[in-house]
Design a protein around this motif. Structure first.
Motif, PDB file in Angstrom:
ATOM      1  N   GLU B 349      86.346 -63.758  -8.829  1.00  0.00           N
ATOM      2  CA  GLU B 349      84.921 -63.618  -9.072  1.00  0.00           C
ATOM      3  C   GLU B 349      84.164 -63.077  -7.856  1.00  0.00           C
ATOM      4  O   GLU B 349      83.372 -62.155  -7.978  1.00  0.00           O
ATOM      5  CB  GLU B 349      84.356 -64.979  -9.473  1.00  0.00           C
ATOM      6  CG  GLU B 349      82.861 -64.961  -9.714  1.00  0.00           C
ATOM      7  CD  GLU B 349      82.344 -66.308 -10.171  1.00  0.00           C
ATOM      8  OE1 GLU B 349      83.150 -67.183 -10.487  1.00  0.00           O
ATOM      9  OE2 GLU B 349      81.109 -66.460 -10.189  1.00  0.00           O
ATOM     10  N   GLN B 438      84.565 -62.338 -14.237  1.00  0.00           N
ATOM     11  CA  GLN B 438      83.259 -61.645 -14.151  1.00  0.00           C
ATOM     12  C   GLN B 438      83.447 -60.164 -13.802  1.00  0.00           C
ATOM     13  O   GLN B 438      82.989 -59.717 -12.748  1.00  0.00           O
ATOM     14  CB  GLN B 438      82.360 -62.293 -13.100  1.00  0.00           C
ATOM     15  CG  GLN B 438      82.368 -63.793 -13.038  1.00  0.00           C
ATOM     16  CD  GLN B 438      81.898 -64.455 -14.319  1.00  0.00           C
ATOM     17  OE1 GLN B 438      81.327 -63.800 -15.203  1.00  0.00           O
ATOM     18  NE2 GLN B 438      82.143 -65.726 -14.477  1.00  0.00           N
ATOM     19  N   TRP B 441      80.034 -58.151 -12.929  1.00  0.00           N
ATOM     20  CA  TRP B 441      78.933 -58.872 -12.301  1.00  0.00           C
ATOM     21  C   TRP B 441      78.218 -57.990 -11.294  1.00  0.00           C
ATOM     22  O   TRP B 441      78.826 -57.452 -10.374  1.00  0.00           O
ATOM     23  CB  TRP B 441      79.485 -60.125 -11.628  1.00  0.00           C
ATOM     24  CG  TRP B 441      78.459 -60.939 -10.941  1.00  0.00           C
ATOM     25  CD1 TRP B 441      77.365 -61.523 -11.509  1.00  0.00           C
ATOM     26  CD2 TRP B 441      78.426 -61.268  -9.551  1.00  0.00           C
ATOM     27  NE1 TRP B 441      76.660 -62.188 -10.555  1.00  0.00           N
ATOM     28  CE2 TRP B 441      77.269 -62.050  -9.358  1.00  0.00           C
ATOM     29  CE3 TRP B 441      79.230 -60.968  -8.474  1.00  0.00           C
ATOM     30  CZ2 TRP B 441      76.917 -62.542  -8.112  1.00  0.00           C
ATOM     31  CZ3 TRP B 441      78.881 -61.459  -7.227  1.00  0.00           C
ATOM     32  CH2 TRP B 441      77.740 -62.243  -7.057  1.00  0.00           C
ATOM     33  N   SER B 469      84.267 -64.599 -18.348  1.00  0.00           N
ATOM     34  CA  SER B 469      82.940 -64.023 -18.140  1.00  0.00           C
ATOM     35  C   SER B 469      81.861 -64.966 -18.627  1.00  0.00           C
ATOM     36  O   SER B 469      82.050 -65.708 -19.586  1.00  0.00           O
ATOM     37  CB  SER B 469      82.837 -62.679 -18.851  1.00  0.00           C
ATOM     38  OG  SER B 469      81.548 -62.147 -18.691  1.00  0.00           O
ATOM     39  N   GLU B 474      79.140 -59.082 -23.065  1.00  0.00           N
ATOM     40  CA  GLU B 474      80.352 -58.438 -22.575  1.00  0.00           C
ATOM     41  C   GLU B 474      81.580 -58.929 -23.343  1.00  0.00           C
ATOM     42  O   GLU B 474      82.428 -58.160 -23.771  1.00  0.00           O
ATOM     43  CB  GLU B 474      80.502 -58.713 -21.089  1.00  0.00           C
ATOM     44  CG  GLU B 474      81.829 -58.297 -20.510  1.00  0.00           C
ATOM     45  CD  GLU B 474      81.781 -58.353 -18.988  1.00  0.00           C
ATOM     46  OE1 GLU B 474      81.314 -57.366 -18.412  1.00  0.00           O
ATOM     47  OE2 GLU B 474      82.167 -59.384 -18.403  1.00  0.00           O
TER      48      GLU B 474
END
Lengths: 309, 531
Positions: B349, B438, B441, B469, B474
């Motif tokens: 992440e 993610q 992000w 996520s 998404e």
């Protein structure tokens, strides 16, 4: 039966052994709290010792000697500050060379003072009080620098936690980028802290040649500057703990000598290694606990600050 | 005073701030090109744009952190030169930074005292408590910043800003680090401030926030103002079009192969203790990801995502070897490189510090995840930098990583660009199993689309792709099957078509199957206690 005069004598030697450590370590606390790691304490102490001795020898006044030792330490801190603060040179390397330079320079300056008898710092004498057995000489029979070192501990403790100046100093050591963004003068604060640290180390050195043994010999600091640096970590950057630590380290050294004198088989090398071993243990304890590490270590310690824009 | 300002705004007499042709160049790049816009007192003004559109540069000029090359700033009708952040604060411009500017070792009160030297320190703690409470941002002035959550740290910044009694608050992507609950709280505070006559300049690339909050929007693209819009008249789609400059298409997702497929990643009864004081332990997780599919793991941050990623990637090993199978090989107690050698790849992440080393060049960062598996990059213990640079070049081109020089240090890339690089670096290995947390992000719409379609293509080529996520849109866009992670437990896997947003919301609240009835709101509330 306890032989009180002997105990008093031991306590007195502990005080004289601890005071130079305390003075030098207090200065280093201030420098490190601002984010500058100065490993040149040993060198600044050596210069402080020789300038204190020389000034006393020239003027006959130990007060002039004390002032000269602080100024001597401070002057040696100037090139260090220029290099690490303004030119962002690596602090560890610069500090090490400062120690080497200070030791060498002090030996050169002090060459003509080897074997010359010095003048000892006068000790307080309050008729009546100083004559009380045991308590008298320990509490009311010390020299001025001993009392000064204790007052300095309290003053620095107050400054760091209670005053705005101390807050600014800690902020600079914790996050120099944010401090700069707030409009604080990172470089100015660090200069002041390093000079103060130099003066304190110089005083610590001066105490060696004026109070501990009123003599000048080459390498008379004998690694005390390194113990002071270790002491700062040992005390987790808190002045009150520096006081406790300095007296602890001083006591261990002195008691070690006495133990040897009494025929106990403790190798002297082990005793001189004790302060460092204690520091390693404290470092392990601190670094094993992330919260403690974060709360105690100045986050910008050793990192050069380059202002943007 | 505030009423007067509001009245002035109604008549359109005098804007609080006017940017008049602000221009800033960095070498050949014109980051801001003759920017013109106005902010009225008491309005929430959104500054919308993709990464690299010039938002941050513009804001730095307004806050005195950068000097404009051309143009001027007009404050309350007076042209001003803002030479430093301190001068900006004196004028009444406050800023809440995207990356916090707090001192971690100091207390909340000390942090605020540093920025406000004129406030008496004795009463400061009381003032902080009072102001923070009245704006719904409760803070303990004595607590140390290092112990605070990200949301609480932002509160400190906001309260610090409020105590300067600003007339304009600049907020740089304030929600990028917050949980959905914290975002709601922040919006309440911002609306209240705006009703009191404080203008807010709100920088974001999230369209939903503009629609929910802003009175006006200025849209930047490649350093220029392309549009000034009234969000009430716009839709997310129309705003996106202005921001990107073309229609933002959904990605094409060919149907997943049906029938019997090879399981490539199998988790069975996987448990792991919590990471640190605020972690969530994993308990009894079962999951199978087959060749050719994308599986999405939804859930609110802090429900065990960190532990889940650590366990699957091998950063923390499981108790038994059988807990994790990669292509049939038991790897539960084996490390990251052992799993990479089996064809797995991992994208964590946090891109900086975890996904990439800031002081290393991009090509060196390529070596970091490949030295154990790619014989070309590290043969017999020697590094082949040229090959690593080729990879860097290839990834940079395919994923449009905007770099200032050839092979720059990772730290010099903006967040979104670095994200494109760390995801692209792993996809470039053509892994058999890809676990990514993610994936988009902080990445702008166009690049997010590139990354998402690359993930789908990778799966359709025969890989198993596992996406963790928080972004439900998404997950719905790319996942074939979806499971929800809630308080360290994983729900069953549902085919994406069978799920609705509402259903997922209930699963996030820890409500599985039949219970999804009347006790839903209570359970949802329970899971949202995050600070």
């Amino acid at each position: 039966m306890v032989d009180w005069p002997v105990v008093a004598a031991i306590v007195l030697t502990i005080v004289t052994a601890s005071t130079p450590l305390l003075l030098a370590a207090l200065g280093e606390v201030v420098a490190e709290r601002s984010g500058v790691l100065n490993l040149g304490v040993e060198g600044m102490m050596a210069i402080g010792a020789v300038s204190g001795f020389a000034a006393t020898h020239a003027t006959g006044s130990t007060f002039a000697g004390v002032i000269a030792s602080a100024i001597g330490g401070m002057i040696l801190a100037v090139p260090f500050a220029v290099l690490v603060i303004n030119l962002s040179v690596n602090q560890v390397a610069t500090g090490l060379s400062l120690t080497l330079f200070g030791l060498g320079a002090s030996a050169m300056i002090g060459d003509k003072y080897v074997g010359v008898p010095g003048i000892k710092l006068p000790q307080l004498h309050i008729p009546g009080l100083s004559d009380i057995p045991f308590i008298g000489p320990v509490l009311f029979g010390q020299d001025g620098l001993v009392y000064f070192s204790v007052v300095l501990t309290i003053a620095i403790g107050w400054f760091l936690t209670r005053s705005r100046g101390g807050l600014v100093l800690r902020a600079v050591g914790d996050n120099h980028d944010s401090a700069h963004n707030l409009g604080l003068s990172v470089l100015g604060v660090r200069w002041a802290a390093v000079l103060f640290g130099g003066a304190c180390a110089g005083l610590g050195g001066g105490y060696l040649s004026l109070g501990y043994t009123p003599l000048w010999t080459e390498n008379m600091t004998a690694g005390r500057g390194w113990i002071a640096v270790a002491l700062v970590v040992f005390a987790s950057w808190r002045p009150a703990r520096v006081l406790v630590g300095a007296y602890l380290f001083g006591a261990v050294t002195i008691l070690g000598f006495h133990a040897q004198g009494m025929g106990l088989a403790i190798p002297s090398q082990f005793i001189s290694a004790l302060p460092y071993l204690a520091t390693v243990v404290v470092l392990v304890i601190i670094s094993g606990n992330k919260a403690m590490l974060r709360a105690n270590t100045p986050a910008c310690l050793g990192k050069p600050f380059v202002p943007t824009r | 005073m505030q009423d007067l300002a509001a009245a002035a705004a109604d008549h359109g007499v005098q804007p609080l701030l006017r940017a008049d042709g602000l221009t800033k160049r960095f070498g050949a790049l014109t980051a801001c090109d003759h920017i013109r816009f106005e902010i009225q007192p008491g309005e929430v003004h959104a500054l919308l744009g993709e990464n690299g559109a010039g938002k941050s540069t513009l804001v730095k000029m307004l806050y005195g952190a950068l000097e404009p090359d051309e143009g001027q700033i007009v404050w309350n009708g007076q042209p001003v030169r803002i030479g430093s952040p301190a001068e900006a604060r004196r004028l009444g411009i406050g800023m809440v930074f995207q990356h916090f500017s707090l001192f971690e070792a100091l207390s909340v009160a000390e942090n605020i005292a540093l920025a406000l030297p004129h406030l008496p320190r004795r009463t400061l703690a009381d003032t902080i408590s009072r102001v923070s409470k009245s704006y719904g941002l409760p803070l303990d002035p004595r607590s140390t910043v290092a112990d605070l959550s990200v949301g609480e740290r932002q509160r400190v910044e906001i309260v610090r800003c409020l105590l300067q009694e600003p007339r304009l608050i600049i907020m740089d992507e304030p929600t990028s680090v917050l949980t959905p609950q914290e975002v709601d709280l922040l919006f309440v505070t911002l609306r209240r401030l705006s009703s009191e006559g404080v203008a807010i300049l709100y920088i974001t690339h999230r369209l939903s926030e503009v629609l929910a909050l802003a009175n006006h929007a200025t849209i930047l693209r490649r350093g220029k103002v392309v549009e000034t819009a009234d969000p009430a008249q716009e839709t997310a789609g129309s705003l996106a079009r202005m921001m990107v400059g073309s229609e933002v298409l959904g990605i094409e997702r060919p149907p997943a192969v049906t029938g019997t497929r090879k399981p490539r990643l199998v988790l069975s009864n996987l448990s792991l203790s919590a990471e640190g004081q605020f972690g969530t332990p994993l308990s009894g997780i079962d999951l199978t990801v087959n060749a050719g599919e994308v599986v999405g793991i939804a859930g609110v941050a802090g429900n065990g995502q960190q532990e889940f990623f650590d366990a699957v990637s091998g950063e923390r090993t499981a108790a038994t070897d059988q807990a994790i199978l990669i292509d049939g090989v038991q790897v539960g107690r084996r490390g990251v490189n052992a799993r990479r050698k089996l064809g797995a790849a991992f994208v964590p992440e946090e891109r900086m510090g975890h996904g990439a080393v800031s002081n290393f060049r991009l090509s060196e960062n390529v070596i970091l995840t490949r030295h154990a598996t790619d014989n070309e990059v590290a043969r017999g213990g020697f590094l082949h930098r040229r090959i690593a640079r080729d990879v860097e070049e290839r990834v940079g081109e395919r994923y449009d990583v905007r770099r200032s020089t050839a092979d720059p240090k990772a730290g010099s890339l903006s967040g979104g660009n670095l994200q494109k690089f760390v995801v692209g670096r792993e996809i470039d290995r053509s892994p058999g199993v890809l676990v990514v947390s993610q994936p988009t992000w902080g990445v702008d719409a166009g690049a997010a689309r590139t990354i998402r379609s690359a993930l789908v293509d990778l799966a359709r080529g025969g890989a198993a792709v596992l996406v963790i996520s928080q972004d439900l849109d998404e997950i719905f866009e790319i996942a074939d099957r979806i499971a929800v992670l809630s308080e360290g437990r994983l729900s069953t896997l549902y085919p994406a078509e069978s799920l609705t947003m509402e259903r997922i919301g209930l699963l996030m609240g820890g409500i599985h199957g039949e219970q999804a009835g009347e006790d839903a709101p209570a359970a949802l509330k329970d899971s949202s206690h995050a600070s």
